[in-house]
Write an enzyme that holds these catalytic residues in place. Structure first.
Site, PDB file in Angstrom:
ATOM      1  N   GLN A  66      -6.340   0.964 -40.168  1.00 34.15           N
ATOM      2  CA  GLN A  66      -5.667   0.202 -39.119  1.00 34.15           C
ATOM      3  C   GLN A  66      -5.262  -1.204 -39.564  1.00 34.15           C
ATOM      4  OE1 GLN A  66      -8.909   1.514 -36.119  1.00 34.15           O
ATOM      5  NE2 GLN A  66      -7.088   1.211 -34.868  1.00 34.15           N
TER       6      GLN A  66
ATOM      7  N   ASN B  51     -19.655   2.777 -29.261  1.00 29.85           N
ATOM      8  CA  ASN B  51     -18.328   2.234 -28.972  1.00 29.85           C
ATOM      9  C   ASN B  51     -18.041   2.605 -27.529  1.00 29.85           C
ATOM     10  OD1 ASN B  51     -18.242   1.905 -31.756  1.00 29.85           O
ATOM     11  ND2 ASN B  51     -16.542   3.316 -32.080  1.00 29.85           N
TER      12      ASN B  51
ATOM     13  N   TYR C 238     -15.418   1.840 -24.017  1.00 29.78           N
ATOM     14  CA  TYR C 238     -14.253   1.170 -23.441  1.00 29.78           C
ATOM     15  C   TYR C 238     -14.159   1.356 -21.937  1.00 29.78           C
ATOM     16  CZ  TYR C 238     -12.779   0.316 -28.207  1.00 29.78           C
ATOM     17  OH  TYR C 238     -12.732  -0.137 -29.498  1.00 29.78           O
TER      18      TYR C 238
ATOM     19  N   GLU D 230      -2.709   0.954 -33.952  1.00 32.05           N
ATOM     20  CA  GLU D 230      -3.510   1.639 -32.933  1.00 32.05           C
ATOM     21  C   GLU D 230      -3.190   3.144 -32.919  1.00 32.05           C
ATOM     22  OE1 GLU D 230      -6.230   0.994 -31.245  1.00 32.05           O
ATOM     23  OE2 GLU D 230      -6.027   2.846 -30.095  1.00 32.05           O
ATOM     24  N   TRP D 231      -3.396   3.779 -34.061  1.00 35.74           N
ATOM     25  CA  TRP D 231      -3.285   5.231 -34.205  1.00 35.74           C
ATOM     26  C   TRP D 231      -1.989   5.763 -33.572  1.00 35.74           C
ATOM     27  CZ3 TRP D 231      -6.471   5.958 -37.966  1.00 35.74           C
ATOM     28  CH2 TRP D 231      -7.655   5.238 -38.038  1.00 35.74           C
TER      29      TRP D 231
ATOM     30  N   GLU E 266     -18.294  -1.216 -30.862  1.00 35.41           N
ATOM     31  CA  GLU E 266     -16.929  -1.541 -30.419  1.00 35.41           C
ATOM     32  C   GLU E 266     -16.901  -1.698 -28.909  1.00 35.41           C
ATOM     33  OE1 GLU E 266     -13.733   1.111 -31.517  1.00 35.41           O
ATOM     34  OE2 GLU E 266     -14.520   1.337 -33.558  1.00 35.41           O
TER      35      GLU E 266
ATOM     36  N   ASN F 189     -17.445   6.849 -37.829  1.00 38.41           N
ATOM     37  CA  ASN F 189     -16.953   6.333 -36.568  1.00 38.41           C
ATOM     38  C   ASN F 189     -16.443   7.460 -35.671  1.00 38.41           C
ATOM     39  OD1 ASN F 189     -15.982   3.897 -34.911  1.00 38.41           O
ATOM     40  ND2 ASN F 189     -14.154   5.179 -35.012  1.00 38.41           N
ATOM     41  N   GLU F 190     -17.034   7.587 -34.511  1.00 39.54           N
ATOM     42  CA  GLU F 190     -16.537   8.463 -33.445  1.00 39.54           C
ATOM     43  C   GLU F 190     -16.159   9.880 -33.871  1.00 39.54           C
ATOM     44  OE1 GLU F 190     -13.433   6.723 -31.074  1.00 39.54           O
ATOM     45  OE2 GLU F 190     -14.627   4.977 -30.556  1.00 39.54           O
TER      46      GLU F 190
ATOM     47  N   TRP G   1     -14.015  -5.158 -30.567  1.00 41.69           N
ATOM     48  CA  TRP G   1     -12.833  -4.520 -31.143  1.00 41.69           C
ATOM     49  C   TRP G   1     -11.631  -5.219 -30.552  1.00 41.69           C
ATOM     50  CZ3 TRP G   1     -12.073  -1.120 -35.030  1.00 41.69           C
ATOM     51  CH2 TRP G   1     -10.738  -0.739 -35.235  1.00 41.69           C
TER      52      TRP G   1
ATOM     53  N   HIS H  38     -13.915   6.013 -41.194  1.00 39.92           N
ATOM     54  CA  HIS H  38     -13.251   5.747 -39.910  1.00 39.92           C
ATOM     55  C   HIS H  38     -11.901   6.469 -39.938  1.00 39.92           C
ATOM     56  CE1 HIS H  38     -13.047   2.652 -36.390  1.00 39.92           C
ATOM     57  NE2 HIS H  38     -12.016   3.471 -36.241  1.00 39.92           N
TER      58      HIS H  38
ATOM     59  N   ARG I  17     -17.704  -5.772 -39.106  1.00 38.02           N
ATOM     60  CA  ARG I  17     -17.712  -4.320 -39.253  1.00 38.02           C
ATOM     61  C   ARG I  17     -16.317  -3.883 -39.685  1.00 38.02           C
ATOM     62  NH1 ARG I  17     -16.728   0.054 -35.237  1.00 38.02           N
ATOM     63  NH2 ARG I  17     -17.267   1.926 -36.369  1.00 38.02           N
TER      64      ARG I  17
HETATM   65  C1  GBH Z   1     -11.791   3.488 -30.863  1.00 35.25           C
HETATM   66  O1  GBH Z   1     -11.407   4.692 -30.335  1.00 35.25           O
HETATM   67  C2  GBH Z   1     -11.567   3.561 -32.335  1.00 35.25           C
HETATM   68  O2  GBH Z   1     -12.782   3.578 -33.044  1.00 35.25           O
HETATM   69  C3  GBH Z   1     -10.673   2.476 -32.860  1.00 35.25           C
HETATM   70  O3  GBH Z   1     -10.224   2.816 -34.115  1.00 35.25           O
HETATM   71  C4  GBH Z   1      -9.557   2.219 -31.880  1.00 35.25           C
HETATM   72  O4  GBH Z   1      -8.611   1.333 -32.373  1.00 35.25           O
HETATM   73  C5  GBH Z   1     -10.178   1.659 -30.625  1.00 35.25           C
HETATM   74  O5  GBH Z   1     -11.172   2.494 -30.131  1.00 35.25           O
HETATM   75  C6  GBH Z   1      -9.164   1.398 -29.521  1.00 35.25           C
HETATM   76  O6  GBH Z   1      -8.551   2.574 -29.132  1.00 35.25           O
HETATM   77  O7  GBH Z   1     -11.929  11.692 -27.536  1.00 35.25           O
HETATM   78  O8  GBH Z   1     -10.890  13.413 -26.222  1.00 35.25           O
HETATM   79  O9  GBH Z   1     -13.131  12.781 -25.730  1.00 35.25           O
HETATM   80  C7  GBH Z   1     -11.621   4.849 -28.960  1.00 35.25           C
HETATM   81  C8  GBH Z   1     -10.620   5.828 -28.485  1.00 35.25           C
HETATM   82  C9  GBH Z   1      -9.853   7.369 -26.967  1.00 35.25           C
HETATM   83  C10 GBH Z   1     -12.149   7.454 -27.673  1.00 35.25           C
HETATM   84  C11 GBH Z   1     -10.152   8.267 -25.851  1.00 35.25           C
HETATM   85  C12 GBH Z   1     -12.461   8.345 -26.560  1.00 35.25           C
HETATM   86  C13 GBH Z   1     -11.659   9.864 -24.997  1.00 35.25           C
HETATM   87  C14 GBH Z   1     -11.167  11.206 -25.048  1.00 35.25           C
HETATM   88  N1  GBH Z   1     -11.033   6.600 -27.359  1.00 35.25           N
HETATM   89  N2  GBH Z   1     -11.307   9.073 -26.152  1.00 35.25           N
HETATM   90  S1  GBH Z   1     -11.825  12.326 -26.203  1.00 35.25           S
END
Ligand code: GBH
Length: 457
Positions: free
Chosen positions: A23, A290, A292, A417-418, A363, A168-169, A410, A124, A80
């Site tokens: 990223q 992490n 949100y 942003e992906w 995050e 990561n995730e 974060w 990641h 991080r």
């Molecule tokens: C994080 O992802 C990432 O680690 C980071 O790279 C990114 O930039 C940041 O957050 C902001 O987006 O996965 O189908 O269960 C968090 C992104 C997206 C994770 C929605 C959880 C929920 C649906 N989130 N997701 S699912």
């Protein structure tokens, strides 16, 4: 900062910022870096908003000294970042690419010289393309390759890096990458994506073991979690929400913290060797969250599975994602619900009790897309409000007995942003992607004052 007095955090609480290699680094063709699955995915038509790519991103690969100086000014204890696997091992296996490793030597040494603790993540999301083409995380061999990669980094950096994150995730890689086709590698396998979850978890456990055998310690994982709210108290909605909760949260936490997969997922999970579970449950020193926002989930609806960030989900899923209503939203459309953050942390304490290691928030942040105004400053008041409210919610959970040791915002920089490309800005520092000019936002000053006040308290 809010008018109300800011809550105090315990001495030694770690304040940090997070980024990820793909990223921020750019320099995708330099110094022998191999391709990743994300390079291939982003090059395909219609994958990334506005056709953006991460070719340049924030040019952190070259501008890291400026970025370290910004972090020093911000006053964080820790940074991080993530290692780019294809920079270290271009084909995902075999000998190390010395020039790629040298970049992280410079970064780590620069951080240490600035008094900032390097707190890297090994993976990641930028899977080496050759491994992706061989099945990626659907292929058990990728976990073996990850263990080699972890071993190699541990051996090289053990004496300089005091805190390590494996992966990561895994949830996002599994669901967004292999399940829903929104992230690399762009496969839409639905529940058939679940072997990827197992191999990511296995890679985590093997990675923990490899790091330890290389002399590295203080190891955790960064898992995405959010409270799941049922759309109503109806039987159908409760059932669908329970299933989603098991998949999005407990599938990724239970095997690590409890040594077993959630019962509710037995019908969906692949058969795996018994001996994998103790590997996945290899003791960790801390658990990274992490988080949100919460997710509202209901029973399936005719013709729609709901959506994630504007991407439609398959209508055949046994749940549908709904919009959390009656809360403010970030510019990404994500609901701002601080009390759900407290609820999530209390839920962890309740579910795992004494098995729960200390937690780091690895995050948390918000997309607030304001740019420089006529005065040249970025008045991102809504990011300040988001962070302020979430830190208060975090403190509420700590006061109720949840052991949290640090908070990483974060992100340091606006970045790639992906699937949303450069359209969503999460940084404390604004980046003008045409000129690479960095402008600390109002939130940067706010966070910096908060950190200094917390340290003096
Ligand atoms: C994080 O992802 C990432 O680690 C980071 O790279 C990114 O930039 C940041 O957050 C902001 O987006 O996965 O189908 O269960 C968090 C992104 C997206 C994770 C929605 C959880 C929920 C649906 N989130 N997701 S699912």
């Amino acid at each position: 900062m809010d008018d109300a007095v800011f809550p105090s955090f315990p001495p030694g609480f770690v304040w940090g910022v997070s980024t990820a290699a793909y990223q921020v680094e750019g320099a995708v063709d330099e110094d022998g870096r191999g391709k990743s699955g994300w390079d291939a995915f982003a090059a395909g038509p219609g994958r990334i908003r506005d056709g953006d790519t991460a070719t340049m991103a924030c040019d952190h690969y070259h501008r890291y000294p400026e970025d370290i100086a910004l972090m020093a000014e911000l006053g964080v204890d820790a940074y991080r970042f993530s290692f780019s696997w294809p920079r270290i091992q271009p084909g995902g296996a075999g000998p190390v690419n010395a020039a790629g490793l040298a970049f992280y030597d410079r970064l780590v040494d620069g951080l240490l010289a600035a008094g900032i603790t390097p707190s890297p993540t090994l993976f990641h999301w930028d899977t080496p393309l050759e491994l992706e083409q061989a099945g990626g995380w659907l292929n058990r061999d990728t976990a073996e390759r990850f263990a080699d990669y972890a071993q190699l980094l541990g051996a090289h950096f053990a004496d300089r890096i005091p805190r390590w994150t494996t992966i990561n995730e895994p949830v996002s890689v599994t669901m967004l990458g292999y399940g829903a086709g929104i992230h690399a590698p762009g496969l839409s396998l639905g529940f058939d994506a679940l072997p990827a979850a197992h191999h990511l978890l296995l890679a985590h456990g093997m990675g923990v073991q490899a790091l330890r055998s290389a002399g590295a310690g203080n190891i955790g994982i960064a898992n995405n979690h959010g409270a799941t709210w049922p759309a109503s108290r109806s039987e159908g909605d409760l059932q669908a929400a329970g299933l989603y909760d098991a998949i999005a949260n407990w599938l990724f936490a239970d095997p690590i913290l409890n040594g077993a997969y959630p019962e509710a997922l037995a019908p969906f999970l692949p058969a795996v060797p018994d001996s994998d579970l103790p590997t996945i449950a290899a003791p960790i020193d801390w658990y990274g969250i992490n988080s949100y926002n919460p997710t509202l989930v209901g029973a399936p609806r005719a013709g729609t599975g709901g959506q994630i960030d504007g991407h439609a989900l398959d209508a055949s899923l046994p749940f549908s994602l709904r919009e959390v209503e009656d809360y403010p939203r970030t510019d990404f459309g994500w609901p701002v619900v601080p009390e759900a953050f407290t609820e999530l942390l209390l839920g962890f304490k309740k579910r795992y009790g004494n098995k729960l290691p200390p937690i780091y928030i690895t995050e948390n942040g918000a997309a607030v897309n304001d740019g420089p105004g006529p005065d040249g400053r970025v008045h991102d008041q809504r990011r300040i409000e988001y962070a302020d409210a979430h830190l208060r919610a975090l403190k509420a959970a700590m006061d109720a007995g949840v052991d949290v040791r640090g908070y990483f915002h974060w992100s340091l920089l606006d970045n790639f942003e992906w699937a949303a490309g450069y359209s969503q800005r999460f940084g404390l520092v604004h980046v003008d992607f045409a000129t690479q000019r960095r402008t600390p936002k109002d939130s940067f000053r706010w966070f910096s004052e908060l950190i200094r006040a917390a340290r003096d308290a």
